[in-house]
Scaffold this active site. Structure first.
Site, PDB file in Angstrom:
ATOM      1  N   TYR A 165     -32.496   0.738  -9.632  1.00  0.00           N
ATOM      2  CA  TYR A 165     -33.627   1.488  -9.776  1.00  0.00           C
ATOM      3  C   TYR A 165     -33.950   1.970 -11.361  1.00  0.00           C
ATOM      4  O   TYR A 165     -35.082   0.582 -11.670  1.00  0.00           O
ATOM      5  CB  TYR A 165     -33.268   3.385  -9.459  1.00  0.00           C
ATOM      6  CG  TYR A 165     -33.986   4.475  -9.865  1.00  0.00           C
ATOM      7  CD1 TYR A 165     -35.852   3.858  -9.881  1.00  0.00           C
ATOM      8  CD2 TYR A 165     -34.341   5.143 -10.957  1.00  0.00           C
ATOM      9  CE1 TYR A 165     -36.522   4.534  -9.662  1.00  0.00           C
ATOM     10  CE2 TYR A 165     -35.007   5.338 -11.694  1.00  0.00           C
ATOM     11  CZ  TYR A 165     -36.546   5.536 -10.672  1.00  0.00           C
ATOM     12  OH  TYR A 165     -37.714   6.590 -11.329  1.00  0.00           O
TER      13      TYR A 165
ATOM     14  N   GLY B  16     -48.564   6.389  -3.384  1.00  0.00           N
ATOM     15  CA  GLY B  16     -47.640   6.724  -4.126  1.00  0.00           C
ATOM     16  C   GLY B  16     -48.159   7.783  -4.306  1.00  0.00           C
ATOM     17  O   GLY B  16     -47.304   9.047  -4.594  1.00  0.00           O
TER      18      GLY B  16
HETATM   19  P1  NAD Z   1     -41.363  10.009  -4.566  1.00  0.00           P
HETATM   20  O1  NAD Z   1     -39.829   9.549  -3.928  1.00  0.00           O
HETATM   21  O2  NAD Z   1     -41.416  11.695  -4.648  1.00  0.00           O
HETATM   22  O3  NAD Z   1     -42.507   9.422  -4.244  1.00  0.00           O
HETATM   23  C1  NAD Z   1     -42.885   8.088  -4.112  1.00  0.00           C
HETATM   24  C2  NAD Z   1     -43.972   7.992  -2.940  1.00  0.00           C
HETATM   25  O4  NAD Z   1     -43.772   6.373  -2.820  1.00  0.00           O
HETATM   26  C3  NAD Z   1     -43.303   8.394  -1.806  1.00  0.00           C
HETATM   27  O5  NAD Z   1     -44.444   9.778  -0.915  1.00  0.00           O
HETATM   28  C4  NAD Z   1     -42.994   7.316  -1.405  1.00  0.00           C
HETATM   29  O6  NAD Z   1     -43.486   7.276   0.283  1.00  0.00           O
HETATM   30  C5  NAD Z   1     -44.552   6.279  -1.604  1.00  0.00           C
HETATM   31  N1  NAD Z   1     -43.340   4.519  -1.728  1.00  0.00           N
HETATM   32  C6  NAD Z   1     -42.392   4.584  -1.377  1.00  0.00           C
HETATM   33  N2  NAD Z   1     -42.424   3.075  -0.480  1.00  0.00           N
HETATM   34  C7  NAD Z   1     -43.829   3.084  -0.798  1.00  0.00           C
HETATM   35  C8  NAD Z   1     -44.390   1.271  -0.515  1.00  0.00           C
HETATM   36  N3  NAD Z   1     -43.281   0.083   0.150  1.00  0.00           N
HETATM   37  N4  NAD Z   1     -45.124   1.101  -0.634  1.00  0.00           N
HETATM   38  C9  NAD Z   1     -46.361   2.624  -0.983  1.00  0.00           C
HETATM   39  N5  NAD Z   1     -45.594   3.855  -1.175  1.00  0.00           N
HETATM   40  C10 NAD Z   1     -44.249   3.861  -0.975  1.00  0.00           C
HETATM   41  O7  NAD Z   1     -41.505   9.564  -6.248  1.00  0.00           O
HETATM   42  P2  NAD Z   1     -41.538  10.605  -7.575  1.00  0.00           P
HETATM   43  O8  NAD Z   1     -41.195  11.388  -7.813  1.00  0.00           O
HETATM   44  O9  NAD Z   1     -43.564  10.933  -6.602  1.00  0.00           O
HETATM   45  O10 NAD Z   1     -42.494   9.928  -8.754  1.00  0.00           O
HETATM   46  C11 NAD Z   1     -43.325   8.902  -9.065  1.00  0.00           C
HETATM   47  C12 NAD Z   1     -42.766   7.835 -10.053  1.00  0.00           C
HETATM   48  O11 NAD Z   1     -42.477   8.916 -11.181  1.00  0.00           O
HETATM   49  C13 NAD Z   1     -41.482   6.403  -9.947  1.00  0.00           C
HETATM   50  O12 NAD Z   1     -42.398   5.492 -10.364  1.00  0.00           O
HETATM   51  C14 NAD Z   1     -40.916   7.535 -10.366  1.00  0.00           C
HETATM   52  O13 NAD Z   1     -39.641   6.233 -10.107  1.00  0.00           O
HETATM   53  C15 NAD Z   1     -41.274   8.264 -11.288  1.00  0.00           C
HETATM   54  N6  NAD Z   1     -40.343   8.874 -11.725  1.00  0.00           N
HETATM   55  C16 NAD Z   1     -39.877  10.328 -10.913  1.00  0.00           C
HETATM   56  C17 NAD Z   1     -38.748  10.623 -12.006  1.00  0.00           C
HETATM   57  C18 NAD Z   1     -38.653  12.350 -10.771  1.00  0.00           C
HETATM   58  O14 NAD Z   1     -37.790  13.246 -11.307  1.00  0.00           O
HETATM   59  N7  NAD Z   1     -39.561  12.661  -9.875  1.00  0.00           N
HETATM   60  C19 NAD Z   1     -38.680  10.660 -13.152  1.00  0.00           C
HETATM   61  C20 NAD Z   1     -38.565   9.137 -14.012  1.00  0.00           C
HETATM   62  C21 NAD Z   1     -39.577   8.836 -13.281  1.00  0.00           C
HETATM   63  C1  AKB Z   2     -34.176   9.899 -10.561  1.00  0.00           C
HETATM   64  O1  AKB Z   2     -33.345  11.082 -10.370  1.00  0.00           O
HETATM   65  O2  AKB Z   2     -33.991   9.024  -9.559  1.00  0.00           O
HETATM   66  C2  AKB Z   2     -35.751  10.438 -11.420  1.00  0.00           C
HETATM   67  C3  AKB Z   2     -35.489  10.014 -12.839  1.00  0.00           C
HETATM   68  C4  AKB Z   2     -35.095  10.426 -13.564  1.00  0.00           C
HETATM   69  O3  AKB Z   2     -35.845   8.462 -13.186  1.00  0.00           O
HETATM   70  N1  AKB Z   2     -35.602  11.605 -11.702  1.00  0.00           N
END
Ligand code: NAD
Ligand code: AKB
Length: 325
Positions: free
Chosen positions: A139, A7
């Site tokens: 989620y 990812g």
């Molecule tokens: P993002 O959506 O920007 O990146 C996720 C990546 O996963 C993407 O590049 C996508 O192509 C890849 N992906 C999707 N399906 C896939 C699969 N089957 N196999 C391999 N790759 C796959 O998300 P992010 O914001 O970078 O989040 C990363 C982690 O942090 C996640 O677990 C998310 O739940 C967590 N998170 C993010 C936030 C936020 O605000 N960004 C907040 C809380 C938690």
């Molecule tokens: C979302 O909105 O899904 C993320 C998170 C808080 O996990 N930014």
């Protein structure tokens, strides 16, 4: 080779890579995603679908991986449009990572959780680590399940898996990937490109956020903390809390005429279940967590960097930075 980042092309991955490269050496880091051409700043990159357990095992063996930063996921907004996909990627993907880690004797795994683990029955004005985990989204269900798996793999197999419950993450380098807190990034992208923004959550909706610099530092600090200091699989962490109206006020310090309109959509109901203020005292006590960026510091850094990038991203500049949606 030592480190695997599935990812890696996403919002957090695209910035975590530099930190992991710095600490371990870029030659030691394998970055993967569904489409590896999305990954920048990586010496080694490959396509990997985390739902494909055999492909994951093969990569771990071929590259002699011994630490994983598992960032592949479907976020809340996309997840409510397609709950079946969210279940498959987040549940099967996380289970595959943990199983492969167990089988291969991986030393450490980092996998983010989210404030989306919370929902019904919480005190939204002060949500601690021990608040009930009764999410209202697929989620959130997958994130609670992942946390339970982390506990199980720690207890049963002694796997060193560590997790942080991130709030909405704010950053400028890569567009957010389908979450319900994406408005807190979009608002800055609109502010530097045009004079107005239409928010998909209401003006008075308060949520917790973290700026990307704090996010990356929290991951590094958690992952380098001595194992005996880590007393839970998943920790609450937070930077600051703000309403959309407060984001607008902060941005107007730099763009006085900036206008925000409000047209709440399906994501309003999602965030209405989430905490407004996070209590992260366990992270502060156990591994000295302390955020550096508040709302105005975040605004200043976002506006400065986005202004520079949007200036240099005109068609003749060759920059990859995309237009704000
Ligand atoms: P993002 O959506 O920007 O990146 C996720 C990546 O996963 C993407 O590049 C996508 O192509 C890849 N992906 C999707 N399906 C896939 C699969 N089957 N196999 C391999 N790759 C796959 O998300 P992010 O914001 O970078 O989040 C990363 C982690 O942090 C996640 O677990 C998310 O739940 C967590 N998170 C993010 C936030 C936020 O605000 N960004 C907040 C809380 C938690
Ligand atoms: C979302 O909105 O899904 C993320 C998170 C808080 O996990 N930014």
């Amino acid at each position: 080779m030592r480190i695997l980042v599935p990812g890696a092309g996403g919002q957090i991955g695209s910035e975590l890579i530099s930190a992991v490269n710095r600490r371990h050496g870029e030659d030691q880091v394998l970055c993967t995603d569904l489409d590896p051409s999305r990954i920048k700043d990586a010496v080694h990159r490959e396509a990997l679908d985390v739902t494909d357990a055999a492909a994951l095992r093969d990569i771990i063996r071929r590259y002699e991986i011994n630490e994983i930063y598992h960032l592949a996921a479907i976020l809340s907004g996309t997840g409510e449009k397609n709950p079946q996909l969210a279940y498959r990627v987040n549940m099967d993907g996380t289970f595959n990572i943990l199983e492969a880690a167990r089988e291969s004797g991986i030393a450490k795994v980092f996998a983010p959780s989210s404030i989306a683990v919370f929902g019904r029955g919480i005190n939204r004005a002060n949500t601690g680590d021990e608040a009930p985990l009764r999410p209202a989204t697929m989620y959130g269900v997958t994130k609670v399940s992942a946390e339970l798996l982390f506990d199980y793999y720690r207890d049963r197999y002694d796997l060193d898996v560590r997790s942080l419950r991130f709030p909405g993450v704010i950053s400028w380098k890569t567009e957010p990937g389908g979450g319900s807190t994406d408005y807190a990034v979009d608002i800055y992208r609109s502010a530097v490109q045009r004079a107005s923004y239409t928010s998909f959550v209401r003006e008075n909706t308060v949520l917790p956020f973290m700026y990307m610099s704090d996010v990356i530092r929290s991951i590094e600090e958690l992952m380098t903390a001595p194992a005996e200091n880590i007393r839970r699989s998943a920790y609450n962490v937070t930077g600051f809390s703000a309403s959309c109206a407060e984001f607008a006020v902060s941005i107007r310090r730099r763009f006085p005429g900036f206008r925000v309109d409000y047209e709440p959509d399906f994501r309003q109901e999602i965030v209405d279940h989430w905490p407004q203020i996070i209590d992260d005292h366990h992270a502060r006590e156990d591994w000295d967590w302390k955020p550096e960026y508040g709302l105005d510091e975040t605004s200043d850094d976002m506006i400065e960097n986005l202004s520079r990038f949007f200036t240099t991203s005109r068609p003749d500049s060759g920059s990859q930075v995309p237009e704000a949606s």
